[in-house]
Design a protein around this motif. Structure first.
Motif, PDB file in Angstrom:
ATOM      1  N   LYS A  73       0.832  -1.192   0.000  1.00 33.32           N
ATOM      2  CA  LYS A  73       0.000   0.000   0.000  1.00 33.32           C
ATOM      3  C   LYS A  73       0.875   1.255   0.000  1.00 33.32           C
ATOM      4  N   GLU A  78       1.796   2.046  -3.393  1.00 35.23           N
ATOM      5  CA  GLU A  78       0.729   2.419  -4.293  1.00 35.23           C
ATOM      6  C   GLU A  78       0.896   3.862  -4.748  1.00 35.23           C
ATOM      7  N   ARG A 106      -0.497   7.112  -6.321  1.00 33.39           N
ATOM      8  CA  ARG A 106      -1.736   7.773  -6.670  1.00 33.39           C
ATOM      9  C   ARG A 106      -1.422   8.956  -7.563  1.00 33.39           C
ATOM     10  N   ASP A 120      -0.120  12.183  -6.133  1.00 31.80           N
ATOM     11  CA  ASP A 120       1.255  12.031  -5.669  1.00 31.80           C
ATOM     12  C   ASP A 120       2.228  12.094  -6.836  1.00 31.80           C
ATOM     13  N   ARG A 180       2.797  15.608  -7.979  1.00 30.22           N
ATOM     14  CA  ARG A 180       3.624  16.336  -7.022  1.00 30.22           C
ATOM     15  C   ARG A 180       5.062  15.859  -7.111  1.00 30.22           C
ATOM     16  N   ARG A 234       6.826  17.196 -10.167  1.00 28.78           N
ATOM     17  CA  ARG A 234       7.102  18.621 -10.029  1.00 28.78           C
ATOM     18  C   ARG A 234       8.330  18.837  -9.145  1.00 28.78           C
ATOM     19  N   LEU A 235       8.389  18.037  -8.076  1.00 31.14           N
ATOM     20  CA  LEU A 235       9.520  18.132  -7.166  1.00 31.14           C
ATOM     21  C   LEU A 235      10.809  17.717  -7.854  1.00 31.14           C
ATOM     22  N   LEU A 246      11.894  20.113 -10.482  1.00 31.80           N
ATOM     23  CA  LEU A 246      11.866  21.490  -9.972  1.00 31.80           C
ATOM     24  C   LEU A 246      10.942  22.385 -10.797  1.00 31.80           C
ATOM     25  N   LEU A 250       8.253  10.772  -0.293  1.00 34.78           N
ATOM     26  CA  LEU A 250       7.024  11.548  -0.149  1.00 34.78           C
ATOM     27  C   LEU A 250       5.926  11.062  -1.071  1.00 34.78           C
ATOM     28  N   GLY A 306      -3.389  -7.981  -8.683  1.00 32.82           N
ATOM     29  CA  GLY A 306      -3.278  -6.775  -9.497  1.00 32.82           C
ATOM     30  C   GLY A 306      -3.324  -7.025 -11.000  1.00 32.82           C
ATOM     31  N   GLN A 318      -1.945  -1.626   8.488  1.00 33.83           N
ATOM     32  CA  GLN A 318      -1.699  -0.258   8.031  1.00 33.83           C
ATOM     33  C   GLN A 318      -2.124   0.769   9.055  1.00 33.83           C
ATOM     34  N   ALA A 319      -3.078   0.386   9.906  1.00 33.19           N
ATOM     35  CA  ALA A 319      -3.561   1.376  10.872  1.00 33.19           C
ATOM     36  C   ALA A 319      -2.793   1.314  12.178  1.00 33.19           C
ATOM     37  N   TRP A 323       0.188   2.148  13.042  1.00 38.38           N
ATOM     38  CA  TRP A 323       1.077   3.232  13.460  1.00 38.38           C
ATOM     39  C   TRP A 323       0.382   4.270  14.317  1.00 38.38           C
ATOM     40  N   MET A 378       6.642  26.027  -4.853  1.00 41.87           N
ATOM     41  CA  MET A 378       6.070  24.684  -4.637  1.00 41.87           C
ATOM     42  C   MET A 378       5.051  24.729  -3.519  1.00 41.87           C
ATOM     43  N   TRP A 393      -4.002   7.391   7.241  1.00 45.39           N
ATOM     44  CA  TRP A 393      -4.797   6.876   8.353  1.00 45.39           C
ATOM     45  C   TRP A 393      -6.185   6.468   7.883  1.00 45.39           C
ATOM     46  N   ALA A 424      -5.977   3.359   5.843  1.00 48.13           N
ATOM     47  CA  ALA A 424      -5.651   2.215   6.682  1.00 48.13           C
ATOM     48  C   ALA A 424      -6.891   1.717   7.415  1.00 48.13           C
ATOM     49  N   LEU A 462     -10.809  -9.255  -8.379  1.00 46.04           N
ATOM     50  CA  LEU A 462     -10.233  -8.888  -9.669  1.00 46.04           C
ATOM     51  C   LEU A 462     -10.390 -10.001 -10.697  1.00 46.04           C
TER      52      LEU A 462
END
Ligand code: SF4
Ligand code: SF4
Lengths: 540, 83
Positions: free
Chosen positions: A7, A10, A12, A15, A18, A21-22, A25, A177, A353, A513-514, A516, B1, B15, B18, B73
């Motif tokens: 996950k 994954e 998106r 993302d 972004r 772009r990062l 630059l 990121l 997948g 995943q939850a 944390w 940015m 979160w 998740a 799937l």
């Protein structure tokens, strides 16, 4: 195995934008603008290969072109479609999902005045690029042009060093990121020339690493050679290199760069026209395990599909290994004409997948789900492609548990121990030893620890660890009450962290995943206790 | 940015995702099932069992499901949903 990794991988669309772009630059947008200004004319027929989130697509359509745009990622296409609706240029845009190497199947010859690709060629295998360039020659009108905007790895020593130095931190940051990364083209100019194009450099940015090429096909006698499908023979021999790579990949599997095998067709043994065809991703460890499992047992073809160098389960879950990629790889492999049979054996663990029925529909090949573990392949084939339940089900035996613990621990040890080594030297060794011991204990006892998930299992683990700590403190290392208290807090925190985080390694539990969030709450509580109690008790 | 990734929003998003993943459940519409056994072929933890007499699968071991999505799937009849 970890779903958390899957996950996390994954990608998106937001993302991705972004991230790009990062990474560039912000210069990419300026260059896309140049394409629209200089090359696009009213009424032109344009094909965009790899449209991503559709920024360039929409801009070209706005400038009056009729754009056919393809991309391999359903997520990106959905985003592109939204954007095109928003910009109100739907009438001029036709979006389709497919691998770039399929364009010669879908579009008529000589049907485009301009073919554009922005950051898409660098996402393809080198073989795929050559195949694509050949198709581009067929699809362009006689005075049509190809515009390629992409990242290029500098060739001269100095600029190469500079490129690496500037880029590495930027790339790591971007990846962390947004899970977006790119693979700059190497020797693209040579490939263009070899594929029969005259080319010009229209513009460069970022010290020459971001380039816009404009290429035109030169007359060439179309001796339409068959794609050279075969890449070589694989064997599972152990060399110093493979041992080191396996070790690296086992410990730091979570961090790129992942050791990769070049996508393409390989042989194991002496396969003939009736030998089975096995599909796998291009993570080097996966390929090696597959080869070792069948070597000496049978002769087979292996179609290594680009999975971004990630194992099949995580790659399929994260959208890096898809039905379209397999369809494309099969298409350029030319295997349809070589093999007598048309049966594809897919690893069962990419079923999360890769839609088998889509491959079946689009290629006419039979799709068979192989066993979950590569070692079962010889028996699976011997039974006539039939699986027993044991071959179908994933188990999590001790060996795998220990291996996955090492993988996960390698990563977290870096995360926790480096700061400790810098800021809190005195507890470095105790922490390291406690982490290793707790993880090993957890890996061994996992099936018997009560609790449905890692968080629940952290309670018994913490209790056992506390008892262990008390025994140790009584017999070997008696300490005052405040030190004991600190040890207890530390060992509890580590237990919770390890039990909850290592859950991600198990293929048999879900919902990690939850974790944390709860870890943060428990950690905060423990931290508060650690600070508060000694003060209240007057130990400090 | 200015609209770069921001840690707070990334965490919140994660979160949310998740929590959702944790609560996903299989919803099976047996009336659509044609007994092609794809779900049974791919489920890595053995949730599905074929019933060869009526050519329809049974979701027998729901407690094992890890919500990997493979069965959803692969079902050509779209008889399975994860939500
Ligand atoms: S894949 Fe769909 S149609 Fe086939 S057995 Fe499973 S539920 Fe039924
Ligand atoms: S989602 Fe995965 S684990 Fe759950 S039933 Fe489907 S295939 Fe099995």
């Amino acid at each position: 195995m970890a779903t958390v990794f899957m996950k996390w991988l994954e990608r998106r669309p937001a993302d991705y934008d972004r991230g790009i772009r990062l990474l560039t630059l912000g210069r990419l947008e300026a260059m896309q603008h140049l394409i629209v200004e200089e090359l696009v004319e009213q009424g032109m027929r344009v094909l965009e290969v790899g449209c991503g989130t559709g920024a360039l697509t929409a801009a070209m359509a706005k400038a009056g072109a009729n754009v056919s745009a393809i991309d391999i990622s359903p997520g990106m296409l959905a985003e592109a479609s939204r954007r095109i609706k928003k910009e109100d240029v739907e009438e001029h845009v036709d979006l389709q999902r497919m691998d770039a190497v399929m364009i010669d199947e879908l579009f008529e010859p000589h049907s485009f005045d301009l073919i554009v690709s922005s950051l898409a060629l660098s996402e393809m295998s080198e073989r795929g690029r050559r195949y694509l360039l050949k198709s581009v020659r067929k699809l362009l009108t006689p005075d049509g042009k190809l515009a390629v905007l992409d990242e290029v790895r500098p060739t001269s020593g100095g600029s190469r060093l500079l490129f690496t130095l500037v880029r590495a931190p930027l790339q790591l940051l971007t990846w962390l990121l947004t899970r977006t990364t790119t693979h700059p083209l190497t020797n693209f100019e040579g490939v263009l020339t070899n594929s029969g194009f005259d080319w010009d450099l229209l513009s460069t940015e970022m010290a020459g690493s971001l380039r816009l090429y404009l290429a035109t096909p030169v007359e060439q006698d179309e001796s339409d050679r068959k794609p050279e499908m075969f890449r070589g023979r694989l064997n599972g021999a152990r060399t110093l290199r493979t041992v080191l790579i396996d070790l690296w990949a086992s410990l730091f599997r979570i961090l790129p760069p992942y050791p990769q095998v070049k996508p393409g067709v390989y042989a194991v043994g002496e396969p003939g026209r009736d030998s089975p065809l096995l599909v796998t991703g291009n993570f080097e460890l996966t390929v090696r395990r597959l080869v070792r499992a069948i070597e000496g047992e049978l002769d087979a073809w292996i179609l290594v599909v680009d999975s971004g160098g990630i194992n099949v389960w995580c790659a399929a879950g994260g959208g890096f290994l898809t039905a379209d990629k397999i369809i494309g790889a099969l298409h350029i492999s030319g295997l349809s004409e070589v093999l007598h049979h048309h049966a594809l054996i897919l690893p069962q663990l990419c079923a999360n997948g890769v839609e088998g029925w889509r491959i079946r529909e689009q290629t006419g090949w039979g799709v068979h789900w192989g066993p979950a573990r590569a070692v079962d392949i010889p028996e699976y084939l011997a039974r006539g492609r039939k699986k027993s339940d044991a071959m179908r089900w994933v188990t999590f035996p001790l060996r795998d548990r220990l291996e996955m613990t090492a993988v996960t621990l390698g990563f977290y040890a870096l995360l926790i121990l480096i700061p400790i080594a810098i800021f809190w030297r005195s507890i470095f060794w105790p922490t390291l030893i406690a982490m290793a011991a707790l993880s090993a204990f957890y890996a061994v006892t996992l099936p018997w620890l009560p609790g449905r998930d890692g968080l629940a299992k952290s309670l018994p683990l913490a209790l056992i660890a506390l008892v262990g700590m008390l025994v140790y403190s009584t017999i070997w290392d008696p300490a005052s009450i405040d030190v004991l208290f600190a040890r207890a807090i530390g060992i509890t925190a580590l237990s919770v962290f390890i039990a909850a985080e290592l859950q991600g390694m198990s293929p048999l539990m879900r919902g990690e995943q939850a974790n944390w969030g709860w870890e943060a709450v428990i950690g905060g509580f423990l931290g508060l206790t650690y600070w508060l109690v000694p003060n209240l008790m007057g130990w400090r | 940015m200015s609209e770069g990734p921001n840690l707070g929003s990334l965490l919140a998003e994660h979160w949310h995702l998740a929590r959702k993943l944790r609560s996903l459940e299989i919803h099976f519409a047996p009336e659509r099932c044609k007994g092609l056994w794809q779900c049974y072929e791919v489920c890595p933890v053995g949730c599905w069992t074929p019933d060869y007499d009526v050519r329809c699968v049974v979701f027998r071991h729901g407690e094992r499901c890890i919500a990997c999505g493979a069965c959803v799937l692969q079902c050509p009849e779209r008889a399975i949903e994860l939500r």
